[in-house]
Design a protein around this motif. Structure first.
Motif, PDB file in Angstrom:
ATOM      1  N   ILE A 113       0.950   3.615  -8.799  1.00  0.00           N
ATOM      2  CA  ILE A 113       0.281   2.334  -8.597  1.00  0.00           C
ATOM      3  C   ILE A 113       0.480   1.808  -7.430  1.00  0.00           C
ATOM      4  O   ILE A 113       1.401   1.110  -7.220  1.00  0.00           O
ATOM      5  N   VAL A 165      -2.295   6.271  -7.675  1.00  0.00           N
ATOM      6  CA  VAL A 165      -2.472   7.141  -6.690  1.00  0.00           C
ATOM      7  C   VAL A 165      -1.704   8.872  -6.720  1.00  0.00           C
ATOM      8  O   VAL A 165      -0.380   8.226  -8.563  1.00  0.00           O
ATOM      9  N   CYS A 189      -0.868  -1.397  -4.565  1.00  0.00           N
ATOM     10  CA  CYS A 189      -1.872  -2.784  -4.253  1.00  0.00           C
ATOM     11  C   CYS A 189      -1.998  -3.493  -5.625  1.00  0.00           C
ATOM     12  O   CYS A 189      -2.924  -3.833  -5.526  1.00  0.00           O
ATOM     13  N   THR A 213      -5.317   9.259  -3.613  1.00  0.00           N
ATOM     14  CA  THR A 213      -6.451   8.088  -3.847  1.00  0.00           C
ATOM     15  C   THR A 213      -7.011   8.278  -5.560  1.00  0.00           C
ATOM     16  O   THR A 213      -7.664   9.241  -4.855  1.00  0.00           O
ATOM     17  N   TYR A 230      -4.021  -5.065 -12.117  1.00  0.00           N
ATOM     18  CA  TYR A 230      -4.842  -4.129 -11.116  1.00  0.00           C
ATOM     19  C   TYR A 230      -4.091  -3.730 -10.267  1.00  0.00           C
ATOM     20  O   TYR A 230      -3.678  -4.446  -9.451  1.00  0.00           O
ATOM     21  N   GLY A 231      -5.097  -2.997  -9.624  1.00  0.00           N
ATOM     22  CA  GLY A 231      -3.779  -2.167  -8.512  1.00  0.00           C
ATOM     23  C   GLY A 231      -5.002  -0.486  -8.043  1.00  0.00           C
ATOM     24  O   GLY A 231      -6.234  -0.264  -8.778  1.00  0.00           O
ATOM     25  N   THR A 232      -4.391  -0.106  -7.269  1.00  0.00           N
ATOM     26  CA  THR A 232      -4.976   1.465  -7.252  1.00  0.00           C
ATOM     27  C   THR A 232      -4.248   3.234  -7.502  1.00  0.00           C
ATOM     28  O   THR A 232      -2.774   2.985  -7.377  1.00  0.00           O
ATOM     29  N   GLY A 244       1.124  -1.039   0.034  1.00  0.00           N
ATOM     30  CA  GLY A 244       0.390  -0.034   0.045  1.00  0.00           C
ATOM     31  C   GLY A 244       0.904   1.353   0.108  1.00  0.00           C
ATOM     32  O   GLY A 244       0.282   2.197  -0.311  1.00  0.00           O
ATOM     33  N   THR A 247      -6.870  -0.603 -14.663  1.00  0.00           N
ATOM     34  CA  THR A 247      -7.252  -2.146 -14.128  1.00  0.00           C
ATOM     35  C   THR A 247      -6.454  -2.085 -16.205  1.00  0.00           C
ATOM     36  O   THR A 247      -6.369  -1.181 -16.537  1.00  0.00           O
ATOM     37  N   GLY A 303      -8.566   5.608  -7.615  1.00  0.00           N
ATOM     38  CA  GLY A 303      -8.896   4.807  -7.973  1.00  0.00           C
ATOM     39  C   GLY A 303      -8.346   3.530  -8.984  1.00  0.00           C
ATOM     40  O   GLY A 303      -7.206   3.598  -8.783  1.00  0.00           O
ATOM     41  N   VAL A 304      -9.613   2.597  -9.326  1.00  0.00           N
ATOM     42  CA  VAL A 304      -8.341   1.984  -9.029  1.00  0.00           C
ATOM     43  C   VAL A 304      -8.214   1.616 -10.931  1.00  0.00           C
ATOM     44  O   VAL A 304      -9.002   2.372 -11.686  1.00  0.00           O
ATOM     45  N   ALA A 357      -3.797   4.081 -15.851  1.00  0.00           N
ATOM     46  CA  ALA A 357      -3.345   5.546 -14.521  1.00  0.00           C
ATOM     47  C   ALA A 357      -2.453   5.585 -15.413  1.00  0.00           C
ATOM     48  O   ALA A 357      -3.233   7.400 -14.077  1.00  0.00           O
TER      49      ALA A 357
END
Length: 107
Positions: A78, A102, A80, A18, A98-100, A8, A23, A20-21, A70
């Motif tokens: 990115i 940032v 996670c 942050t 996939y990830g988050t 994280g 992919t 969002g997700v 992203a």
């Protein structure tokens, strides 16, 4: 290049937002030549190099697409990051990255 992390956080950076997700995916089908070689290799055992190469290419492409997603959101990193696979149909698999997304600054 956008830094990626399976945790994280990204070492040396502070997450400021942050977004969002994100992919990226790749659907891969078996190549008839690879399938024949895999069946032969199945008789004696060992790594099936053709399939390893195919999945490595699919993972790389899925990761590139996740990074593009992203960047389109204005992300700097990115966190996670995860990879997963699933069967789509006989002889076809999806590889999903996939990830988050940032925003980050140097710590």
């Amino acid at each position: 290049m956008i830094p990626l992390s399976t945790t994280g956080e990204i070492t040396g950076y502070r997450i400021t937002q942050t977004l969002g997700v994100v992919t990226g995916n790749m659907v891969q089908s078996k190549h008839i030549g690879r399938n024949i070689m895999a069946n032969l290799k199945n008789l004696v055992g060992g790594e099936i190099a053709g399939y390893t190469e195919m999945l490595t290419e699919a993972r790389t492409k899925a990761q590139e697409r996740m990074i593009q997603d992203a960047q389109a959101m204005g992300a700097d990193g990115i966190v996670c990051v995860r990879f997963t696979t699933s069967a789509i149909a006989q002889g076809m698999s999806e590889l999903l990255a996939y990830g988050t997304a940032v925003k980050i600054t140097k710590a």
